[in-house]
Design a protein around this motif. Sequence first.
Motif, PDB file in Angstrom:
ATOM      1  N   GLU A  30       0.799  -1.228   0.000  1.00  0.00           N
ATOM      2  CA  GLU A  30       0.000   0.000   0.000  1.00  0.00           C
ATOM      3  C   GLU A  30       0.835   1.284   0.000  1.00  0.00           C
ATOM      4  OE1 GLU A  30      -4.295   0.585   1.286  1.00  0.00           O
ATOM      5  OE2 GLU A  30      -3.138   0.857   3.119  1.00  0.00           O
ATOM      6  N   ALA A  31       1.963   1.303   0.675  1.00  0.00           N
ATOM      7  CA  ALA A  31       2.794   2.508   0.684  1.00  0.00           C
ATOM      8  C   ALA A  31       3.211   2.892  -0.736  1.00  0.00           C
ATOM      9  CB  ALA A  31       4.019   2.294   1.569  1.00  0.00           C
ATOM     10  N   THR A  32       3.466   1.894  -1.571  1.00  0.00           N
ATOM     11  CA  THR A  32       3.823   2.159  -2.970  1.00  0.00           C
ATOM     12  C   THR A  32       2.651   2.777  -3.726  1.00  0.00           C
ATOM     13  OG1 THR A  32       5.496   0.417  -3.037  1.00  0.00           O
ATOM     14  CG2 THR A  32       4.508   1.063  -5.144  1.00  0.00           C
ATOM     15  N   TRP A  33       1.444   2.277  -3.501  1.00  0.00           N
ATOM     16  CA  TRP A  33       0.259   2.813  -4.188  1.00  0.00           C
ATOM     17  C   TRP A  33      -0.044   4.243  -3.741  1.00  0.00           C
ATOM     18  CZ3 TRP A  33       1.395  -1.826  -5.565  1.00  0.00           C
ATOM     19  CH2 TRP A  33       0.786  -2.402  -6.673  1.00  0.00           C
ATOM     20  N   ILE A  34       0.125   4.513  -2.459  1.00  0.00           N
ATOM     21  CA  ILE A  34      -0.079   5.873  -1.957  1.00  0.00           C
ATOM     22  C   ILE A  34       0.905   6.823  -2.631  1.00  0.00           C
ATOM     23  CG2 ILE A  34       0.075   7.347   0.088  1.00  0.00           C
ATOM     24  CD1 ILE A  34      -0.807   4.865   1.726  1.00  0.00           C
ATOM     25  N   HIS A  35       2.151   6.403  -2.739  1.00  0.00           N
ATOM     26  CA  HIS A  35       3.177   7.233  -3.384  1.00  0.00           C
ATOM     27  C   HIS A  35       2.835   7.474  -4.856  1.00  0.00           C
ATOM     28  CE1 HIS A  35       7.805   8.006  -3.861  1.00  0.00           C
ATOM     29  NE2 HIS A  35       7.064   9.052  -4.161  1.00  0.00           N
ATOM     30  N   MET A  36       2.417   6.428  -5.569  1.00  0.00           N
ATOM     31  CA  MET A  36       2.059   6.596  -6.980  1.00  0.00           C
ATOM     32  C   MET A  36       0.879   7.545  -7.143  1.00  0.00           C
ATOM     33  SD  MET A  36       2.567   2.874  -8.832  1.00  0.00           S
ATOM     34  CE  MET A  36       1.336   2.016  -7.855  1.00  0.00           C
ATOM     35  N   ALA A  37      -0.165   7.367  -6.333  1.00  0.00           N
ATOM     36  CA  ALA A  37      -1.346   8.230  -6.428  1.00  0.00           C
ATOM     37  C   ALA A  37      -0.977   9.682  -6.162  1.00  0.00           C
ATOM     38  CB  ALA A  37      -2.422   7.755  -5.451  1.00  0.00           C
ATOM     39  N   ARG A  38      -0.138   9.904  -5.165  1.00  0.00           N
ATOM     40  CA  ARG A  38       0.295  11.260  -4.814  1.00  0.00           C
ATOM     41  C   ARG A  38       1.005  11.920  -5.994  1.00  0.00           C
ATOM     42  NH1 ARG A  38       4.464  10.297  -0.923  1.00  0.00           N
ATOM     43  NH2 ARG A  38       2.748   9.853   0.514  1.00  0.00           N
ATOM     44  N   GLU A  39       1.962  11.233  -6.594  1.00  0.00           N
ATOM     45  CA  GLU A  39       2.749  11.819  -7.676  1.00  0.00           C
ATOM     46  C   GLU A  39       1.924  11.991  -8.950  1.00  0.00           C
ATOM     47  OE1 GLU A  39       5.600  13.069  -7.258  1.00  0.00           O
ATOM     48  OE2 GLU A  39       6.197  12.216  -5.327  1.00  0.00           O
ATOM     49  N   LEU A  40       1.116  10.985  -9.288  1.00  0.00           N
ATOM     50  CA  LEU A  40       0.317  11.044 -10.508  1.00  0.00           C
ATOM     51  C   LEU A  40      -0.733  12.142 -10.446  1.00  0.00           C
ATOM     52  CD1 LEU A  40      -0.169   7.210 -11.063  1.00  0.00           C
ATOM     53  CD2 LEU A  40       1.167   8.744 -12.533  1.00  0.00           C
ATOM     54  N   SER A  41      -1.298  12.365  -9.278  1.00  0.00           N
ATOM     55  CA  SER A  41      -2.388  13.337  -9.136  1.00  0.00           C
ATOM     56  C   SER A  41      -1.930  14.771  -9.368  1.00  0.00           C
ATOM     57  CB  SER A  41      -3.043  13.215  -7.761  1.00  0.00           C
ATOM     58  OG  SER A  41      -2.195  13.692  -6.726  1.00  0.00           O
ATOM     59  N   GLN A  42      -0.632  15.006  -9.433  1.00  0.00           N
ATOM     60  CA  GLN A  42      -0.145  16.355  -9.711  1.00  0.00           C
ATOM     61  C   GLN A  42      -0.311  16.723 -11.186  1.00  0.00           C
ATOM     62  OE1 GLN A  42       0.572  17.914  -6.869  1.00  0.00           O
ATOM     63  NE2 GLN A  42       0.175  15.879  -5.988  1.00  0.00           N
ATOM     64  N   GLY A  43      -0.447  15.720 -12.060  1.00  0.00           N
ATOM     65  CA  GLY A  43      -0.485  16.030 -13.484  1.00  0.00           C
ATOM     66  C   GLY A  43      -1.590  15.371 -14.278  1.00  0.00           C
ATOM     67  N   GLU A  64      -6.981  11.135   1.677  1.00  0.00           N
ATOM     68  CA  GLU A  64      -7.386  12.447   2.178  1.00  0.00           C
ATOM     69  C   GLU A  64      -6.455  12.934   3.285  1.00  0.00           C
ATOM     70  OE1 GLU A  64     -12.192  12.559   1.235  1.00  0.00           O
ATOM     71  OE2 GLU A  64     -11.484  11.922   3.224  1.00  0.00           O
ATOM     72  N   ASN A  65      -5.855  12.004   3.996  1.00  0.00           N
ATOM     73  CA  ASN A  65      -4.911  12.364   5.050  1.00  0.00           C
ATOM     74  C   ASN A  65      -3.509  12.642   4.523  1.00  0.00           C
ATOM     75  OD1 ASN A  65      -6.643  12.316   7.272  1.00  0.00           O
ATOM     76  ND2 ASN A  65      -6.449  10.094   7.491  1.00  0.00           N
ATOM     77  N   ASP A  66      -3.321  12.413   3.230  1.00  0.00           N
ATOM     78  CA  ASP A  66      -2.035  12.700   2.605  1.00  0.00           C
ATOM     79  C   ASP A  66      -2.140  14.084   1.957  1.00  0.00           C
ATOM     80  OD1 ASP A  66       0.607  11.134   1.391  1.00  0.00           O
ATOM     81  OD2 ASP A  66      -0.160  12.701   0.072  1.00  0.00           O
ATOM     82  N   ALA A  67      -1.513  15.071   2.554  1.00  0.00           N
ATOM     83  CA  ALA A  67      -1.689  16.458   2.123  1.00  0.00           C
ATOM     84  C   ALA A  67      -1.216  16.707   0.698  1.00  0.00           C
ATOM     85  CB  ALA A  67      -0.944  17.398   3.088  1.00  0.00           C
ATOM     86  N   SER A  68      -0.341  15.840   0.173  1.00  0.00           N
ATOM     87  CA  SER A  68       0.227  16.069  -1.155  1.00  0.00           C
ATOM     88  C   SER A  68      -0.578  15.428  -2.283  1.00  0.00           C
ATOM     89  CB  SER A  68       1.670  15.553  -1.192  1.00  0.00           C
ATOM     90  OG  SER A  68       2.477  16.236  -0.271  1.00  0.00           O
ATOM     91  N   THR A  69      -1.595  14.656  -1.937  1.00  0.00           N
ATOM     92  CA  THR A  69      -2.438  14.044  -2.966  1.00  0.00           C
ATOM     93  C   THR A  69      -3.552  15.003  -3.346  1.00  0.00           C
ATOM     94  OG1 THR A  69      -2.001  11.812  -2.154  1.00  0.00           O
ATOM     95  CG2 THR A  69      -3.954  12.104  -3.529  1.00  0.00           C
ATOM     96  N   ASN A  70      -3.694  15.257  -4.649  1.00  0.00           N
ATOM     97  CA  ASN A  70      -4.742  16.143  -5.148  1.00  0.00           C
ATOM     98  C   ASN A  70      -6.028  15.334  -5.317  1.00  0.00           C
ATOM     99  OD1 ASN A  70      -6.412  17.931  -6.454  1.00  0.00           O
ATOM    100  ND2 ASN A  70      -4.980  18.437  -8.092  1.00  0.00           N
ATOM    101  N   MET A  71      -6.885  15.350  -4.294  1.00  0.00           N
ATOM    102  CA  MET A  71      -8.082  14.517  -4.308  1.00  0.00           C
ATOM    103  C   MET A  71      -9.090  14.945  -5.365  1.00  0.00           C
ATOM    104  SD  MET A  71      -7.607  12.044  -2.281  1.00  0.00           S
ATOM    105  CE  MET A  71      -9.252  11.344  -2.201  1.00  0.00           C
ATOM    106  N   ARG A  72      -8.966  16.137  -5.892  1.00  0.00           N
ATOM    107  CA  ARG A  72      -9.855  16.562  -6.985  1.00  0.00           C
ATOM    108  C   ARG A  72      -9.600  15.760  -8.251  1.00  0.00           C
ATOM    109  NH1 ARG A  72      -8.098  21.386  -4.841  1.00  0.00           N
ATOM    110  NH2 ARG A  72      -6.669  21.718  -6.600  1.00  0.00           N
TER     111      ARG A  72
END
Length: 329
Positions: A30-43, A64-72
């Motif tokens: 899961e830590a890997t998926w969180i990291h991927m979602a965070r980075e991908l959501s920037q673009g 939602e608790n990861d401040a760097s993930t763009n949930m939009r």
Amino acid sequence: MPPEEALHEGTWLQWPHNYGYDRKHIQRYEATWIHMARELSQGENVHIIAYDGEEKRRITAILENDASTNMRRVDFLIGKTDDVWVRDNGPIFVRDVQEHQLVVQNWLFNGWGKKADYHLCNEIPKLVGTNLNLPVIDVAMVNEGGSIELDGRGTLMAKKSSILNKNRNPGWTQANVEAYFHHYLGVTNFIWLDGVKGQDITDDHIDGTARFVNNGTTIVTVNPYDSLSRKEYNCLKNAQDADGKNYTIVHLPLTSRKLRRLRDWGTYINFYVANEVVLVPKYEDKNDRAAQEIIIEKLYPERRVVGVDALELAIDGGMIHCVTQQQPI
């Protein structure tokens, strides 16, 4: 089929869960998926396939608790899966040149030759196409997305060991397969490597050996002295595109040491190219940084290059490219 470098609408991920063969997938992955979602959501958009409603709520709370993930830019599709390898079982998006629209192709998936559970994952392309209100084209051939690599200019690269294998398409000839690829993916030129049957669960996918980059003018592969097969390396070195031109060859190293529990070297070839970022496998190895620097300097200077932990994935037979699937605009 547009190349991976073409502009994405988004990226699809099948989120890990503990309902399949591995009851510790969440803990391991899961830590890997969180990291991927965070980075991908920037673009670009991030489309997450969650096993059920409870998993969707759990994943949503984490992101939602990861401040760097763009949930939009994050959305969800509920769908039961056997595993996480969306590159191989998921939708393949192509443009129908006659109808001038994006379609979802549903190639057959049989768990890499019936080596693993696959019936749930085999339904994912139809589920995605229905959810997106796109036409779904059923293709009567077994084919995993990681077994093919396209340069976007008419050439497809693949290994015979996975596609021309009796555990996938018994009785099919190379001509049969090429006819399907020509019709459904729009390619006219083919580069075939032999591959090694039984080398791993995939029977040696191309996306662990060689990739097209730089608008399909370059092939990135491992250093020749690291190559498993000198014959395969020479095939890549002498390969020509649909216009009869040779490709530029760029080399990436392997890890400096064999990966723990895998007893094999880690490869950096299995990276994923998104709109603003390139996600590169990372193994806690001294060559991690060297591989990333080559990718930045020679391949994608205009994108951010980010190392993503792939140790647990590699132990199970894949890396970052294997668990991502692009949806073109």
